[in-house]
Design a protein around this motif. Structure first.
Motif, PDB file in Angstrom:
ATOM      1  N   ILE A   1      -9.704 -36.194 118.043  1.00  0.00           N
ATOM      2  CA  ILE A   1      -9.397 -36.427 116.626  1.00  0.00           C
ATOM      3  C   ILE A   1      -9.664 -35.185 115.794  1.00  0.00           C
ATOM      4  O   ILE A   1      -8.827 -34.759 114.983  1.00  0.00           O
ATOM      5  CB  ILE A   1     -10.212 -37.620 116.096  1.00  0.00           C
ATOM      6  N   TRP A   2     -10.826 -34.555 115.991  1.00  0.00           N
ATOM      7  CA  TRP A   2     -11.158 -33.396 115.156  1.00  0.00           C
ATOM      8  C   TRP A   2     -10.283 -32.192 115.490  1.00  0.00           C
ATOM      9  O   TRP A   2      -9.971 -31.391 114.608  1.00  0.00           O
ATOM     10  CB  TRP A   2     -12.636 -33.060 115.288  1.00  0.00           C
ATOM     11  N   ASP A   3      -9.870 -32.066 116.733  1.00  0.00           N
ATOM     12  CA  ASP A   3      -8.898 -31.016 117.058  1.00  0.00           C
ATOM     13  C   ASP A   3      -7.601 -31.243 116.281  1.00  0.00           C
ATOM     14  O   ASP A   3      -6.988 -30.291 115.776  1.00  0.00           O
ATOM     15  CB  ASP A   3      -8.608 -30.995 118.562  1.00  0.00           C
ATOM     16  N   GLN A   4      -7.191 -32.496 116.164  1.00  0.00           N
ATOM     17  CA  GLN A   4      -5.962 -32.816 115.438  1.00  0.00           C
ATOM     18  C   GLN A   4      -6.095 -32.545 113.943  1.00  0.00           C
ATOM     19  O   GLN A   4      -5.104 -32.184 113.286  1.00  0.00           O
ATOM     20  CB  GLN A   4      -5.594 -34.288 115.667  1.00  0.00           C
ATOM     21  N   PHE A   5      -7.298 -32.711 113.403  1.00  0.00           N
ATOM     22  CA  PHE A   5      -7.493 -32.548 111.966  1.00  0.00           C
ATOM     23  C   PHE A   5      -7.865 -31.118 111.565  1.00  0.00           C
ATOM     24  O   PHE A   5      -8.024 -30.833 110.375  1.00  0.00           O
ATOM     25  CB  PHE A   5      -8.567 -33.520 111.464  1.00  0.00           C
TER      26      PHE A   5
END
Length: 282
Positions: free
Chosen positions: A15-19
């Motif tokens: 998720i944090w890679d995506q954000f």
């Protein structure tokens, strides 16, 4: 760590890679908004020009990059679960000409550093999301030198944070969001007064103190607020992803209507409140 904690951590990494792109896009706004919270954790860290500092859950770089400029004879390590977020931090460090910064992709509960390494350990808004807060804090204490300061910021109660509670409450009204078990990662998980101080004392830290810091998230319009939250707020974006087209339209309409009460002098000003806690390793 348990299988459950491992699975949460793996999901968070994705998720944090995506954000990361969203945090890069809104970097200027995030810097201005979060600065009072980062400054408070830095103040409580009692740094010296030659301090060796660890920033846990550093994300896109703060407060660690600010610290790097304050310790010209020292060094700063930015640690985060997300390689994507640290890539943004690395770009910012290069743009600022900071040569005393290094980066480590790792989980907070498994820090790859020797015992008694750092003069200070900082963590801004990481505890809210750690699968195992106590394990993460044990690692911070382990890697801190005797006498070192550990300081952290966590989000306060929902009532003091309409920047998030406004849209999350509207989401809950229009969708069937699953209720996470008590103690699982979430924005307001650490918000009870005294919660973080008790956690720090249980970890064996001394001189533990807790205080509240507030500021405003300032954005130009309801449209910019909506875009901002979609791009940087993982909880909001995942909630919206569960809503169908009609519900999403209703949520947006209701949020825009509610934002009217926060308009002041041509801008939206949404209160944001955090608890700052700090303690010393014995």
């Amino acid at each position: 760590m348990s299988v459950t904690a491992d699975s949460i951590r793996d999901q968070q990494r994705i998720i944090w890679d995506q954000f990361a792109a969203g945090w890069k896009k809104w970097d200027a706004e995030l810097l201005g908004w979060h600065r009072p919270f980062g400054d408070a954790t830095i103040q409580d860290a009692r740094l010296h020009p030659d301090s060796f500092v660890l920033d846990v859950a550093a994300g896109s770089g703060e407060p660690g990059l600010t610290v790097a400029a304050l310790v010209p004879e020292g060094d700063v390590v930015l640690a985060d679960l997300s390689a994507g977020m640290l890539h943004v931090a690395r770009e910012k460090a290069s743009a600022r000409g900071l040569a005393n910064v290094s980066f480590s992709v790792c989980a907070a509960a498994e820090l790859p550093f020797d015992d008694a390494t750092f003069d200070a350990v900082l963590c801004r808004f990481g505890f809210n999301f750690f699968p195992d807060m106590r394990a993460a804090l044990r690692e911070m204490v382990r890697t801190a030198k005797p006498g070192a300061r550990i300081s952290a910021a966590v989000w306060g109660r929902a009532a003091g944070n309409p920047w998030a509670s406004l849209v999350l409450g509207t989401l809950a009204h229009h969708t069937e969001l699953p209720q996470p078990p008590a103690g699982t990662p979430g924005l307001f998980r650490c918000s009870a007064p005294g919660f973080m101080a008790r956690l720090f004392r249980e970890a064996g830290l001394a001189e533990v103190a807790e205080r509240t810091v507030s500021t405003d998230l300032v954005l130009g319009s309801p449209e910019s607020y909506w875009e901002f939250m979609e791009d940087i707020a993982t909880t909001v974006a995942m909630g919206l992803a569960r809503a169908d087209k009609e519900a999403r339209s209703l949520i947006r309409s209701d949020v825009f209507q509610l934002l009217g009460r926060y308009e002041h002098q041509g801008a939206l000003r949404l209160r944001s409140t955090a608890t700052i806690v700090a303690g010393s390793r014995a």
